[in-house]
Design an enzyme around this catalytic site. Structure first.
Site, PDB file in Angstrom:
ATOM      1  N   ARG A   1      -0.501 -18.563 -30.968  1.00 14.64           N
ATOM      2  CA  ARG A   1      -0.493 -19.855 -30.212  1.00 14.64           C
ATOM      3  C   ARG A   1      -0.981 -19.190 -28.899  1.00 14.64           C
ATOM      4  O   ARG A   1      -0.645 -18.148 -28.178  1.00 14.64           O
ATOM      5  CB  ARG A   1       1.006 -20.327 -30.044  1.00 14.64           C
ATOM      6  CG  ARG A   1       0.896 -21.209 -28.863  1.00 14.64           C
ATOM      7  CD  ARG A   1       2.459 -21.990 -28.702  1.00 14.64           C
ATOM      8  NE  ARG A   1       2.526 -22.655 -27.675  1.00 14.64           N
ATOM      9  CZ  ARG A   1       2.237 -23.939 -27.356  1.00 14.64           C
ATOM     10  NH1 ARG A   1       1.874 -24.587 -28.571  1.00 14.64           N
ATOM     11  NH2 ARG A   1       2.550 -24.785 -26.224  1.00 14.64           N
TER      12      ARG A   1
ATOM     13  N   HIS B   1      13.932 -22.313 -19.932  1.00 10.96           N
ATOM     14  CA  HIS B   1      13.770 -22.547 -18.600  1.00 10.96           C
ATOM     15  C   HIS B   1      13.273 -23.865 -18.044  1.00 10.96           C
ATOM     16  O   HIS B   1      12.809 -24.587 -18.729  1.00 10.96           O
ATOM     17  CB  HIS B   1      12.957 -21.109 -17.992  1.00 10.96           C
ATOM     18  CG  HIS B   1      11.553 -21.681 -18.478  1.00 10.96           C
ATOM     19  ND1 HIS B   1      11.086 -21.232 -19.739  1.00 10.96           N
ATOM     20  CD2 HIS B   1      10.500 -21.733 -17.677  1.00 10.96           C
ATOM     21  CE1 HIS B   1       9.817 -21.549 -19.879  1.00 10.96           C
ATOM     22  NE2 HIS B   1       9.411 -21.856 -18.544  1.00 10.96           N
TER      23      HIS B   1
ATOM     24  N   ASP C   1      10.618 -24.914 -14.874  1.00  9.64           N
ATOM     25  CA  ASP C   1       9.821 -24.332 -13.756  1.00  9.64           C
ATOM     26  C   ASP C   1      10.052 -24.533 -12.379  1.00  9.64           C
ATOM     27  O   ASP C   1      10.381 -25.610 -12.196  1.00  9.64           O
ATOM     28  CB  ASP C   1       8.358 -24.930 -14.077  1.00  9.64           C
ATOM     29  CG  ASP C   1       7.535 -24.661 -15.371  1.00  9.64           C
ATOM     30  OD1 ASP C   1       8.046 -23.391 -15.942  1.00  9.64           O
ATOM     31  OD2 ASP C   1       6.852 -25.348 -15.974  1.00  9.64           O
TER      32      ASP C   1
ATOM     33  N   HIS D   1      12.638 -26.193 -21.198  1.00 12.21           N
ATOM     34  CA  HIS D   1      11.803 -25.984 -22.250  1.00 12.21           C
ATOM     35  C   HIS D   1      11.594 -24.612 -22.820  1.00 12.21           C
ATOM     36  O   HIS D   1      12.039 -23.556 -21.851  1.00 12.21           O
ATOM     37  CB  HIS D   1      10.018 -26.530 -21.946  1.00 12.21           C
ATOM     38  CG  HIS D   1       9.647 -26.062 -20.781  1.00 12.21           C
ATOM     39  ND1 HIS D   1      10.061 -26.096 -19.479  1.00 12.21           N
ATOM     40  CD2 HIS D   1       8.620 -25.124 -20.518  1.00 12.21           C
ATOM     41  CE1 HIS D   1       9.331 -25.600 -18.704  1.00 12.21           C
ATOM     42  NE2 HIS D   1       8.411 -24.924 -19.434  1.00 12.21           N
TER      43      HIS D   1
END
Length: 336
Positions: free
Chosen positions: A275, A208, A210, A265
């Site tokens: 993570r 996607h 941002d 990303h």
């Protein structure tokens, strides 16, 4: 290694997977020292070529970073029942696997928070959610204030580098008390079972861009972040728990009339380690009109985009899938 509880998932069938060579990282990520006298030039070049860069010597106190990560880890280590007391993300609160309302899913659980200082102080982020799930609300305030100031400093350096006047033309939108800015805490649990079964990794957060102006990301030292280069090649970003990563957002792409490109990303879950990432998503006020900045436009240069308000773009983005090209609806066709 900190062992965190895994989000409850019925099965893996709805979540995409990919091969993720964790031992191979892309060495070409721009690394910019904020103290470098030529930092503004390097930032502009990175935004033009990648829409992405790593910032070092950023000045955000380490205790803000490590303290908030510790609290996030405590939260994600709670039982599923306790985490769900934060309230279903609608949009603010706790989310698990489901990303948005249009069918996107990933191997992730998260907290989505409003950054409005008044809301934080008064614990009115949503009727369903307040910061009582964190032991130290001041950590959240301190971290977000420091990162907001850093984002604004970078935006003013961008303005200087592009000779945009006034130099606060971009930063004022994030500093505005009505700024529609979000803060995400993401947790991507490991999934060794799937990796052992087929040698593949789960997609934690699908590809996607941002939609906001700029995003400031920090994570622990677990890999997983990938960006798409201009030729469409996906590359893995080396993790760095002491630095910040900046993403150009769709709104900044429009305001620079395409000189900057919002970076596509995604995050791939690690097979062994958890993570935890923290993302500041700097957006303008809902009523702000988004269009190329007049002081940046050259004589005779045509706008590539139709003018829209942030509210209009946000509504449109919420009606699309995660990987869709949201700006396509606002691009001008030839002759318009």
């Amino acid at each position: 290694m900190v062992v965190l509880s895994q989000p409850v998932l019925d099965n893996f069938s709805t979540i995409k997977t990919c091969k993720f060579p964790t031992s191979s990282f892309y060495c070409g990520i721009p690394v910019i020292d904020l103290l470098d006298r030529d930092a503004k030039t390097h930032i502009v070049k990175a935004c033009q070529e990648f829409g992405f860069f790593k910032l070092v010597n950023h000045g955000v106190p380490l205790e803000f970073i490590t303290g908030l990560e510790a609290e996030a880890t405590k939260f994600f280590n709670l039982s599923q029942m306790e985490k769900e007391k934060a309230g279903k993300a609608n949009p603010f609160g706790y989310g698990n696997k489901r990303i948005g309302s249009n069918g996107d899913v990933g191997w992730v659980e998260y907290l989505l928070l409003n950054t409005n200082p008044d809301d934080i102080h008064q614990k009115k982020i949503t009727p369903k959610f307040n910061f009582s799930c964190f032991a130290y609300r001041s950590l959240v305030n301190d971290y977000m204030s420091a990162v907001r100031n850093l984002a604004c400093e970078v935006l003013e350096m961008i303005a200087d580098g592009l000779k945009i006047e006034p130099r606060y033309a971009l930063s004022r939108l994030v500093r505005d008390e009505k700024s529609d800015t979000f803060f995400r805490l993401n947790h991507y649990p490991p999934c060794p079972e799937l990796q052992a079964l087929c040698g593949r990794n789960l997609i934690g957060f699908g590809e996607h861009t941002d939609p906001q102006i700029i995003s400031v990301l920090r994570s622990n030292n677990t890999s997983g972040l990938q960006i798409s280069l201009r030729d469409g090649t996906w590359v893995s970003v080396p993790p760095d728990q002491y630095s910040f990563f900046f993403n150009v957002g769709d709104s900044l792409q429009v305001m620079t009339n395409g000189r900057f490109r919002s970076v596509r990303h995604r995050v791939v879950a690690d097979g062994v380690k958890s993570r935890v990432s923290m993302i500041y998503l700097g957006g303008p006020p809902l009523t702000e009109k988004i269009a190329p900045l007049p002081s940046l436009m050259e004589q005779g240069e045509e706008s590539l985009y139709k003018e829209f308000t942030w509210s209009e773009y946000k509504k449109s983005a919420y009606n699309t899938r995660l990987g869709d090209n949201r700006l396509a609806f606002f691009e001008k066709s030839a002759g318009q």
